[in-house]
Write a protein that holds these residues in place. Structure first.
Motif, PDB file in Angstrom:
ATOM      1  N   THR A 233     -10.184  -4.791 -13.770  1.00 19.28           N
ATOM      2  CA  THR A 233      -9.784  -4.427 -15.127  1.00 19.28           C
ATOM      3  C   THR A 233     -10.165  -2.980 -15.427  1.00 19.28           C
ATOM      4  O   THR A 233      -9.369  -2.213 -15.992  1.00 19.28           O
TER       5      THR A 233
ATOM      6  N   LYS B 207     -10.197 -15.948 -20.327  1.00 21.83           N
ATOM      7  CA  LYS B 207     -10.546 -15.040 -19.235  1.00 21.83           C
ATOM      8  C   LYS B 207     -10.766 -13.627 -19.763  1.00 21.83           C
ATOM      9  O   LYS B 207     -11.699 -12.938 -19.360  1.00 21.83           O
ATOM     10  N   SER B 208      -9.890 -13.214 -20.669  1.00 21.86           N
ATOM     11  CA  SER B 208     -10.011 -11.880 -21.243  1.00 21.86           C
ATOM     12  C   SER B 208     -11.316 -11.745 -22.023  1.00 21.86           C
ATOM     13  O   SER B 208     -11.990 -10.706 -21.946  1.00 21.86           O
TER      14      SER B 208
ATOM     15  N   ALA C 188     -13.237  -9.188 -10.729  1.00 23.67           N
ATOM     16  CA  ALA C 188     -12.200  -9.229 -11.761  1.00 23.67           C
ATOM     17  C   ALA C 188     -12.466  -8.172 -12.829  1.00 23.67           C
ATOM     18  O   ALA C 188     -11.543  -7.494 -13.302  1.00 23.67           O
ATOM     19  N   ALA C 189     -13.733  -8.009 -13.223  1.00 24.35           N
ATOM     20  CA  ALA C 189     -14.084  -6.992 -14.214  1.00 24.35           C
ATOM     21  C   ALA C 189     -13.829  -5.594 -13.649  1.00 24.35           C
ATOM     22  O   ALA C 189     -13.338  -4.701 -14.345  1.00 24.35           O
TER      23      ALA C 189
ATOM     24  N   ALA D 273     -18.268  -9.246 -19.746  1.00 25.28           N
ATOM     25  CA  ALA D 273     -18.820  -8.781 -18.476  1.00 25.28           C
ATOM     26  C   ALA D 273     -18.726  -7.260 -18.356  1.00 25.28           C
ATOM     27  O   ALA D 273     -19.681  -6.592 -17.936  1.00 25.28           O
ATOM     28  N   LEU D 274     -17.580  -6.682 -18.728  1.00 24.53           N
ATOM     29  CA  LEU D 274     -17.402  -5.233 -18.642  1.00 24.53           C
ATOM     30  C   LEU D 274     -18.413  -4.499 -19.513  1.00 24.53           C
ATOM     31  O   LEU D 274     -18.957  -3.465 -19.117  1.00 24.53           O
TER      32      LEU D 274
ATOM     33  N   PHE E 135     -14.299 -18.883 -13.516  1.00 28.46           N
ATOM     34  CA  PHE E 135     -14.615 -18.053 -12.353  1.00 28.46           C
ATOM     35  C   PHE E 135     -15.472 -18.881 -11.399  1.00 28.46           C
ATOM     36  O   PHE E 135     -16.697 -18.687 -11.316  1.00 28.46           O
TER      37      PHE E 135
ATOM     38  N   LEU F 126     -16.376 -12.829 -10.772  1.00 24.99           N
ATOM     39  CA  LEU F 126     -16.333 -12.230 -12.106  1.00 24.99           C
ATOM     40  C   LEU F 126     -16.470 -10.715 -12.016  1.00 24.99           C
ATOM     41  O   LEU F 126     -15.746  -9.976 -12.691  1.00 24.99           O
ATOM     42  N   TYR F 127     -17.369 -10.244 -11.161  1.00 21.73           N
ATOM     43  CA  TYR F 127     -17.568  -8.804 -11.004  1.00 21.73           C
ATOM     44  C   TYR F 127     -16.303  -8.134 -10.482  1.00 21.73           C
ATOM     45  O   TYR F 127     -15.890  -7.082 -10.977  1.00 21.73           O
TER      46      TYR F 127
ATOM     47  N   LEU G 129     -14.116 -11.430 -19.463  1.00 28.35           N
ATOM     48  CA  LEU G 129     -14.071 -10.135 -18.791  1.00 28.35           C
ATOM     49  C   LEU G 129     -14.553  -9.023 -19.721  1.00 28.35           C
ATOM     50  O   LEU G 129     -15.249  -8.101 -19.278  1.00 28.35           O
ATOM     51  N   ASP G 130     -14.184  -9.096 -20.993  1.00 31.25           N
ATOM     52  CA  ASP G 130     -14.651  -8.090 -21.950  1.00 31.25           C
ATOM     53  C   ASP G 130     -16.171  -8.116 -22.054  1.00 31.25           C
ATOM     54  O   ASP G 130     -16.821  -7.061 -22.085  1.00 31.25           O
TER      55      ASP G 130
END
Length: 243
Positions: free
Chosen positions: A73, A20-21, A69-70, A27-28, A59, A66-67, A24-25
């Protein structure tokens, strides 16, 4: 005859949180440089080096999940920008917090603009609440630095929240103006704006006045307040008939 086989890279299965991390990285990083509606799940999968079905596995709500969650973060990182040890002059603490905040703005320019300006096709009440949560957390951090003996007055709380709004607006204008003036100048100017806001409120609110007197006692001549006074006094002196 057996053909020699070269060394292969060891494969390590990632845990759920690690995967997940990773996603997310990726996506960010994409959301930082492109508006949310311009980023697809295929883009995220490619950036993370995984398949699209794997992104859906973690997701299942797709791009919206996903958005959000990003965004959460990024919001956590922004909130921590204002977490500063309660040591030294208040303006120095604010300066360090702004250094971190503006560094985030600089790194996530497009994403930051989309985040605050809204209008994204995937904006929801949840994403709006996440952004507002950052503002409220920043205000609480600043109010805690004032070490008030009692809950902040409505005027003081409003002043702090007004300043946070000004910081956001200045950050967006700074991005629109090709990141001018330089970051250190922008940070110093925003600290001076805080001093001006809080001093104006002190003239109307006894609690703020007491806090300002205490804060000024910790300032030094070479600090932000001393520098501001030296620049402003000559301007005010020219209008001496008002004093």
């Amino acid at each position: 005859m057996t053909q020699a086989v070269g060394p292969t890279r060891a494969y390590r299965r990632l845990s759920v949180e690690e995967r997940k991390s990773q996603l997310l990285d990726a996506a960010l990083n994409l959301f930082a440089h492109r508006a949310p509606e311009e980023v697809s799940l295929d883009d995220v999968a490619e950036a993370a080096g995984v398949s699209r079905p794997l992104v859906y596995r973690y997701f299942p709500g797709g791009k919206q999940q996903l958005y959000e969650a990003a965004l959460r973060t990024a919001a956590d990182e922004l909130e921590q920008c204002f977490a500063e040890p309660q040591d030294g002059p208040l303006t120095r603490r604010l300066g360090r917090a702004l250094d971190r905040y503006l560094a985030f703005v600089d790194e996530h320019d497009t994403g930051f603009s989309a985040l605050l300006q809204g209008g994204s096709v995937i904006e929801t009440s949840r994403t709006t609440a996440i952004v507002d949560g950052v503002r409220r957390a920043a205000a609480e951090h600043i109010l805690n630095h004032m070490e008030l003996p009692e809950p902040p007055s409505p005027r003081l709380r409003m002043t702090v929240r007004m300043w946070i709004t000004a910081v956001e607006a200045a950050s967006l204008i700074w991005l629109d103006e090709d990141k001018q003036p330089p970051l250190d100048e922008l940070r110093a100017w925003l600290v001076e704006q805080f001093v001006a806001h809080i001093t104006a409120t002190a003239g109307r609110d006894p609690q703020t006045a007491a806090m300002v007197r205490h804060a000024l006692a910790l300032e030094t001549p070479e600090g932000a307040v001393g520098e501001l006074v030296r620049r402003v006094l000559p301007v005010v002196a020219e209008a001496g008939h008002l004093l």
